[in-house]
Design a protein around this motif. Sequence first.
Motif, PDB file in Angstrom:
ATOM      1  N   LYS A   2     -31.943  55.114  -5.771  1.00  0.00           N
ATOM      2  CA  LYS A   2     -33.308  54.039  -5.758  1.00  0.00           C
ATOM      3  C   LYS A   2     -33.447  53.403  -7.059  1.00  0.00           C
ATOM      4  CE  LYS A   2     -35.309  56.239  -2.639  1.00  0.00           C
ATOM      5  NZ  LYS A   2     -35.818  54.979  -0.768  1.00  0.00           N
ATOM      6  N   ILE A   3     -33.183  52.730  -7.590  1.00  0.00           N
ATOM      7  CA  ILE A   3     -33.372  51.472  -8.475  1.00  0.00           C
ATOM      8  C   ILE A   3     -34.536  50.093  -8.519  1.00  0.00           C
ATOM      9  CG2 ILE A   3     -32.052  49.080  -9.646  1.00  0.00           C
ATOM     10  CD1 ILE A   3     -29.339  50.369  -7.983  1.00  0.00           C
ATOM     11  N   ALA A  19     -29.496  41.673  -3.452  1.00  0.00           N
ATOM     12  CA  ALA A  19     -28.558  41.087  -2.495  1.00  0.00           C
ATOM     13  C   ALA A  19     -27.334  42.411  -2.705  1.00  0.00           C
ATOM     14  CB  ALA A  19     -27.250  39.673  -3.086  1.00  0.00           C
ATOM     15  N   TRP A  20     -27.809  42.757  -4.253  1.00  0.00           N
ATOM     16  CA  TRP A  20     -27.466  44.558  -4.079  1.00  0.00           C
ATOM     17  C   TRP A  20     -28.172  45.551  -3.883  1.00  0.00           C
ATOM     18  CZ3 TRP A  20     -22.466  46.065  -6.055  1.00  0.00           C
ATOM     19  CH2 TRP A  20     -21.632  44.847  -6.674  1.00  0.00           C
ATOM     20  N   ASN A  21     -29.406  45.108  -2.738  1.00  0.00           N
ATOM     21  CA  ASN A  21     -30.106  46.741  -2.189  1.00  0.00           C
ATOM     22  C   ASN A  21     -30.653  47.281  -2.816  1.00  0.00           C
ATOM     23  OD1 ASN A  21     -29.371  45.078   0.271  1.00  0.00           O
ATOM     24  ND2 ASN A  21     -27.208  46.680  -0.057  1.00  0.00           N
ATOM     25  N   VAL A  22     -31.879  46.832  -3.922  1.00  0.00           N
ATOM     26  CA  VAL A  22     -32.840  47.566  -4.760  1.00  0.00           C
ATOM     27  C   VAL A  22     -33.121  47.972  -4.052  1.00  0.00           C
ATOM     28  CG1 VAL A  22     -31.629  46.215  -6.792  1.00  0.00           C
ATOM     29  CG2 VAL A  22     -33.407  45.470  -5.691  1.00  0.00           C
ATOM     30  N   GLU A 209     -21.822  51.133  -7.316  1.00  0.00           N
ATOM     31  CA  GLU A 209     -21.009  51.052  -6.311  1.00  0.00           C
ATOM     32  C   GLU A 209     -19.586  52.570  -6.211  1.00  0.00           C
ATOM     33  OE1 GLU A 209     -20.573  47.139  -3.086  1.00  0.00           O
ATOM     34  OE2 GLU A 209     -19.387  47.438  -4.845  1.00  0.00           O
ATOM     35  N   ASP A 210     -18.517  52.361  -7.444  1.00  0.00           N
ATOM     36  CA  ASP A 210     -17.596  53.100  -7.601  1.00  0.00           C
ATOM     37  C   ASP A 210     -17.667  54.201  -7.333  1.00  0.00           C
ATOM     38  OD1 ASP A 210     -16.301  50.815  -7.072  1.00  0.00           O
ATOM     39  OD2 ASP A 210     -16.185  50.788  -9.368  1.00  0.00           O
ATOM     40  N   ILE A 214     -25.346  53.563  -4.220  1.00  0.00           N
ATOM     41  CA  ILE A 214     -25.581  51.972  -3.643  1.00  0.00           C
ATOM     42  C   ILE A 214     -24.732  52.030  -2.584  1.00  0.00           C
ATOM     43  CG2 ILE A 214     -27.103  51.244  -5.616  1.00  0.00           C
ATOM     44  CD1 ILE A 214     -24.727  49.093  -5.811  1.00  0.00           C
ATOM     45  N   TYR A 215     -25.448  50.970  -1.680  1.00  0.00           N
ATOM     46  CA  TYR A 215     -24.425  50.320  -0.324  1.00  0.00           C
ATOM     47  C   TYR A 215     -24.808  49.456   0.082  1.00  0.00           C
ATOM     48  CZ  TYR A 215     -25.428  56.041   0.052  1.00  0.00           C
ATOM     49  OH  TYR A 215     -24.589  56.812  -0.942  1.00  0.00           O
TER      50      TYR A 215
END
Length: 215
Positions: A2-3, A19-22, A209-210, A214-215
């Motif tokens: 969770k972010i 855009a980073w789906n926080v 992401e790596d 996060i997705y």
Amino acid sequence: MKIKATSISNLTDARYFAAWNVEWLGFSLEMGNANYTRPQDVKEIKDWLVGPKIVGEFGLDQSLTEILEAVDLLQLDAVQLSMYTDYTIAQKLHEVTVIKEWVLDDLVNMDTFAEQCNTAANYVDYFYLDLEKNGITWAALQANATALALLQELCAEYAILISLVCPPNQIGTYLDTVKPHGISLQGGEEEKVGVKSFDDLDAIFETLEDLDLIY
């Protein structure tokens, strides 16, 4: 993972984090706060977004009535309360997720945060531990075995979001060691309207992401 994006004050930040789906976008609704965002501006920014839950971040002197009015006006998904806000306010916030902030001034006082968790666990959904505000780093936490061990225990028992100064190349080790429920990242001022560098945040998100966090 969770972010939560904290202290969002402009559409540029909001769209970047979305855009980073926080999970959450937090807006300071405390007048006088350096990152204060007017409710009408929050509404306008919110209209551009799809996905993140919206958090109202409130200060010590804001009443239950003021908080509930903001929840209704902005259709807030969550409320973040100051570390000094009375627990009776958290008890009366039934329609939203409640996040309780705790700003730690020194790692030797980690036990005060443990007391906070024990006291407030029945009234809040998440704890937000801000280590970054006072410059506490992952290196300092590693060097303090007592504080690190206690924080690991707390993260195993409670849903804790942490803000901590950590180089991107050490994030994997930090998260694997501490195992928080989530992390908080900071928004900030634009260089000018619509213009801002996200190089530091890009490095963090690309690392997450790596790591398939996060997705």
